[in-house]
Design an enzyme around this catalytic site. Structure first.
Site, PDB file in Angstrom:
ATOM      1  N   HIS A 368       1.519   7.700  10.890  1.00 44.96           N
ATOM      2  CA  HIS A 368       1.886   6.760   9.820  1.00 44.96           C
ATOM      3  C   HIS A 368       1.009   6.425   8.812  1.00 44.96           C
ATOM      4  O   HIS A 368       1.283   6.209   7.632  1.00 44.96           O
ATOM      5  CB  HIS A 368       1.750   5.321  10.761  1.00 44.96           C
ATOM      6  CG  HIS A 368       2.647   5.429  11.890  1.00 44.96           C
ATOM      7  ND1 HIS A 368       2.518   4.558  13.255  1.00 44.96           N
ATOM      8  CD2 HIS A 368       3.594   5.872  12.296  1.00 44.96           C
ATOM      9  CE1 HIS A 368       3.222   4.995  13.980  1.00 44.96           C
ATOM     10  NE2 HIS A 368       4.130   5.604  13.401  1.00 44.96           N
ATOM     11  N   CYS A 681      14.943  16.013   2.623  1.00 43.42           N
ATOM     12  CA  CYS A 681      13.874  14.755   2.570  1.00 43.42           C
ATOM     13  C   CYS A 681      12.812  14.929   3.193  1.00 43.42           C
ATOM     14  O   CYS A 681      11.942  14.008   3.567  1.00 43.42           O
ATOM     15  CB  CYS A 681      14.827  13.703   2.667  1.00 43.42           C
ATOM     16  SG  CYS A 681      15.074  13.611   4.315  1.00 43.42           S
TER      17      CYS A 681
END
Length: 754
Positions: A368, A681
C-alpha cells in the site's frame, strides 16, 4: 521476583549520591572518578570501572576505582575484544564468578586486575545501542545477586542519559565518544517509488523522551503506569474490533499486537522498573532498550518482527503517559519520513507539500505504501534493514529511489552530487510538461493512448497536469482502506461522482473492490488463510458477499447520472466468475430503472486478466466482455509462482523475459482477432523500457502512475513501432531467462535513429 523496600531505598540512595556529587561541578575526570567511587562503595565492590565507546568502535577505560588509574584513557579494546566487548556485542549483563575462566576474557597487564575473579558488567544503553559498559569486580569468586544486577542496570541507564545529556561529560569532552550514530552510512534497499530527495529525518512513531528519570513518589508512578497501560490495551482492543485506526493492518498482525500489550512479562518488566525508583517514562525506555539489545541481534525474522511490535507499543505507551495517544503530524519543510512500514492512511495524514521522501525498513513495491507513494510522486525506498536504529530525529538523509539506496548523514560531496541529479530530474520534468498536450503517436504513426492509474482524491487534482487521456484504473478499495468503517452508499456515490466530474469528457474505468490478500480490513470479518494471495479475495469475495458488491455497483450507477460508465472486475479466474459478476450489474441496472433512475448512457463491463488460467480461455471470455485490462502485477507473480510482496522471491523473475512477453503477446493477439479493446494497467506500463516492449507487442492503451505519463510519452514519440515489433519478436525466440539488456539495446538503437 518482588524487589524489597530495602533494595529500593538503597538504590535510590545511590542515585541520589551520584546526583549530589555531580552537582558540585569540577573537571570531567574528577566527576567520573567520583561516580565510580560512589558505585563501588555502595555495591561493596573492590573495583568499579566505566568504559565508553569511541567513534571508531573501540572501548576505552574512562574511569576506575580499584584498577590502576594510569590505565585510564590508555586501555582500549576492540569492539569484539574481552568481556567488555562481549557485553557490547550481546547488549545485556554478564555475571561471572570467575572472570579469567571465561573464553572471552582478555588480560590487560596495565590495569592490574589480576586478583579479581567476580565480575559483573552491564551495558550503558542509549536508544537500544550500547554506548559504554559499567563494571564492578571483587576478589572473591561469587555470583552477584539479581538485586545487584538490577541495581547496576538502573545506574547504567541513568549514567547513559547523563552522558547523552552532557551532565556527566561536557560536549567538548565527549568528542570522539559515540552517543548516537553520526558517521555517514549508505544502506541498500529496494526502489518502491521513483525519485530523489534530500531532507531531514522525521520518525513516523516519534519517541516521547522522558524529561525526568527518577521518581519522587513510587506509588504515584505505579498508578500513572497502570492507567496508561490500561488505556493502551483498550485502544488496541478497540482497533481490533474495527472502530479506530490502523485500518491497513491485517487481523493477525493486530491480534499479535494485542497479545504483546497484554503480555504479563512486558507489564511486569515495566512495573519492576517503576518500583526500583524510575519514573513511568524512564521505565518504558529502560524496557525498550533491553528488548532492542536482546532481539535486535536476532537472525530469526520472526523475532525481529516481534521487536518492531514492541517498539510500536513502547512509543504508543509513552504518548499515553504524556496525555496524547496520537501521532504528531507536524513536519519540517524538507521531511524524510522514516518508518517500519506504512499504510495508505498513514501517508495521507501528513502534509504532502512538506513530505519529500519516505524510507521504510520493510514493505514491497506492491505494498500500500509503495502504491500511494507512486500516486503522490513521493520518492520511496524500502527493505532498509536496521534503518530505525541507525537514524535520529533531524539527521540529514538522502532518498535515492533511482538506485534503491539511502544515505544517512551524507558527506558534503555526496549531497552536492545528489543535488545535481535532482536538478537534472527537474529539467526532465520541465521537458515532460512541454509534451503534456502533444498526442502520443509513434514515429510510424501508431496512436498510443496513455491513461492514468488513480485511487485517491489527490489524483484527481493532477489529472490535467499529467496529460493523461483518462483514468484507466481507479482503485475503489482505497476509499475502504483509509476509512475507519465501511463506506456507506452515499459516501461511495459521492466519491465516484467526484471522479467522473474531475475527468469530464475523459473516460474512467472503475475497478470493483480488490480486497483480501494483503488488504484485510479490521471492520470486514475474514478468516485467516495460509496463502491469502491465492485465497478469498477480489471478485471471489464480491461473489460470495453479493450485498457488498451490489452496493458498490449501485453507487457507481447512481454516480454516473446518465453518463458513460466503465466497470471491470479484478482477478477473474474463470468465465463463470465473470458471467456471475456481470449478471449482478444487470440486476442493479434493472433495480435503478424500476425506480425511475437514470441508467448510464453507455455501460461497458470488463475483466482484468491477472489469473493465467484466462490466457487459455480467452476464446470464451472475450465475446462476453466489452473490454479487458491486463494487470501485470498479479499476472506475473502467478505466472512465475513468486509472491511479489515477498522480498526473498519477488525479484526472481523479470517481466522482460520470453515467458512473460509470450503470455502478453497471446492476450494481445486474441483481443486483436476479436476486436476486444485491451489495455495494460500494471506497473510495467509506467516504465519506459517495459512500455516500449508493450508497444512492440501491439498494445495501444497503457495505464500507469501519474509520474510515468511524461517519460512514457517521450518514449512513444521517439519509437518506431514496426522496428520495435520486429526486434522484440526475434528476441521472443531466445532461450534466455531475461532479455532486458537486449530490449534496452534495441530501444537505444531505435532512439538514436531519430
Amino acid at each position: 521476583m518482588p524487589i524489597s523496600g530495602v533494595a529500593i531505598r538503597g538504590q535510590r540512595s545511590l542515585l541520589r549520591q551520584i546526583r549530589e556529587a555531580l552537582a558540585g561541578g569540577g573537571p570531567a575526570q574528577q566527576r567520573l572518578d567520583m561516580v565510580v567511587r560512589i558505585i563501588a562503595r555502595s555495591m561493596v565492590a573492590e573495583v568499579c570501572s566505566l568504559y565508553m565507546r569511541r567513534s571508531g568502535g573501540e572501548m576505552e577505560l574512562f574511569a576506575t576505582e580499584g584498577l590502576d588509574p594510569k590505565a585510564v584513557h590508555v586501555t582500549r579494546m576492540k569492539p569484539s575484544e574481552g568481556l567488555v566487548g562481549e557485553i557490547m556485542r550481546l547488549g545485556r549483563p554478564l555475571n561471572l564468578s570467575d572472570a579469567p575462566e571465561h573464553p572471552a576474557f582478555s588480560y590487560r597487564p596495565e590495569t592490574g586486575e589480576d586478583p579479581y575473579h567476580a565480575f559483573l558488567g552491564v551495558p550503558l544503553l542509549r536508544g537500544g545501542r550500547a554506548i559504554g559498559v559499567l563494571v564492578v569486580q571483587n576478589r572473591t569468586e561469587r555470583g552477584y545477586t539479581e538485586d545487584e544486577v538490577e541495581d547496576l542496570q538502573i545506574v547504567a541507564m541513568v549514567l547513559a542519559e547523563m552522558v547523552a545529556g552532557g551532565e556527566l561529560i561536557t560536549e567538548e569532552e565527549l568528542k570522539g565518544v559515540e552517543i548516537a550514530p553520526h558517521r555517514p552510512e549508505r544502506l541498500k534497499g529496494s526502489k518502491f517509488a521513483d525519485g530523489l530527495a534530500y531532507g531531514v529525518v522525521v520518525l513516523h512513531e516519534r519517541p516521547v523522551a522522558p524529561s525526568q528519570l527518577l521518581s519522587e513518589d513510587v506509588v504515584a508512578e505505579e498508578a500513572r503506569l497502570k492507567t496508561a497501560v490500561t488505556a493502551l490495551q483498550a485502544q488496541i482492543d478497540t482497533m481490533l474490533e474495527g472502530q479506530h485506526g490502523l485500518v491497513e493492518a491485517s487481523y493477525e498482525v493486530l491480534e499479535t499486537y494485542r497479545m504483546f500489550a497484554h503480555d504479563r512479562g512486558w507489564n511486569r518488566s515495566l512495573e519492576d522498573a517503576v518500583r526500583n525508583g524510575l519514573t513511568a517514562e524512564a521505565s518504558v525506555e529502560r524496557v525498550r532498550s533491553e528488548h532492542r539489545a536482546r532481539l535486535g541481534q536476532a537472525r530469526d525474522p520472526y523475532l525481529r518482527e516481534r521487536l518492531h511490535d514492541l517498539e510500536d507499543l513502547n512509543d504508543r505507551l509513552l504518548r499515553h503517559l504524556s496525555g496524547d495517544g496520537h501521532v504528531a503530524r507536524d513536519l519540517p519543510e524538507n521531511a524524510i519520513l522514516i518508518a517500519r512500514n506504512l499504510g495508505p492512511a498513514d501517508i495521507l495524514e501528513y502534509d504532502r507539500t512538506r513530505l519529500r521522501g519516505i524510507l521504510l525498513e520493510e514493505g514491497s513495491a506492491a505494498s500500500h505504501a509503495g502504491i500511494v507513494a507512486r500516486a503522490l510522486d513521493i520518492p520511496c525506498v524500502g527493505r532498509l534493514s536496521g534503518l530505525r536504529d541507525r537514524v535520529s530525529e533531524g539527521d540529514p538523509v538522502i532518498v535515492d529511489a533511482e538506485t534503491g539506496e539511502a544515505y544517512l548523514r551524507p558527506r558534503a560531496d555526496v549531497v552536492k552530487a545528489i543535488q545535481a541529479r535532482i536538478d537534472v530530474r527537474a529539467q526532465r520534468r520541465a521537458e515532460f510538461a512541454k509534451l503534456r498536450d502533444t498526442p502520443a503517436f509513434t514515429r510510424d504513426g501508431a496512436k498510443i493512448t496513455l491513461l492514468m492509474n488513480a485511487g485517491l482524491d489527490v489524483d484527481l487534482d493532477i489529472l490535467a497536469e499529467t496529460g493523461a487521456e483518462g483514468i484507466g484504473l481507479f482503485r475503489t478499495e482505497f476509499q475502504f482502506m483509509v476509512a475507519e468503517e465501511m463506506p456507506r452508499f452515499n459516501a461511495q456515490t459521492a466519491l465516484y461522482g467526484r471522479v467522473m466530474d474531475a475527468a469530464g469528457d475523459l473516460p474512467v474505468t472503475f475497478r470493483t473492490l480488490d480486497l483480501g490478500g494483503d488488504k484485510v480490513l479490521p471492520y470486514l470479518e475474514a478468516e485467516r488463510e495460509d496463502n491469502p494471495a491465492l485465497g478469498w479475495r477480489a471478485i471471489r469475495m464480491g461473489l460470495d458477499r453479493p450485498a457488498l458488491l451490489r452496493l458498490q455497483l449501485r453507487a457507481l450507477i447512481a454516480a454516473a447520472r446518465g453518463r458513460e460508465l466503465r466497470v471491470m472486475f479484478p482477478l477473474v479466474a474463470s468465465v463463470d466468475e465473470f458471467r456471475a459478476a456481470r449478471a449482478l450489474v444487470d440486476v442493479e441496472i434493472a433495480w435503478a430503472q424500476r425506480r425511475g433512475r437514470k441508467a448510464p448512457s453507455r455501460l461497458d463491463v470488463g475483466a482484468m486478466i491477472e489469473a493465467p488460467s484466462l490466457i487459455w480461455h480467452l476464446d470464451a471470455l472475450l465475446p462476453m466482455t466489452d473490454f479487458v485490462s491486463v494487470g501485470t502485477n498479479d499476472l506475473m507473480q502467478y505466472l512465475f509462482a513468486a509472491d511479489r510482496g515477498n522480498p526473498r522471491v519477488s525479484e526472481r523473475y523479470d517481466p522482460l523475459s520470453p515467458p512473460a512477453l509470450r503470455a502478453l503477446e497471446t492476450i494481445q493477439r486474441a483481443c486483436a482477432e476479436t476486436g476486444t479493446p485491451v489495455s495494460v494497467c500494471g506497473e510495467m506500463a509506467g516504465r519506459p523500457l517495459e512500455a516500449f516492449a508493450l508497444v512492440a507487442l501491439g498494445f495501444e492503451r497503457l495505464s500507469m502512475p501519474p509520474a510515468g505519463v511524461g517519460p512514457v510519452k517521450q518514449m512513444v514519440l521517439s519509437c518506431d513501432r514496426e522496428a520495435a515489433r520486429r526486434g522484440v519478436s526475434a528476441l521472443l525466440k531466445q532461450g534466455a531467462g531475461s532479455v532486458r539488456n537486449e530490449i534496452e539495446t534495441l530501444a537505444r538503437k531505435i532512439y538514436l535513429a531519430v
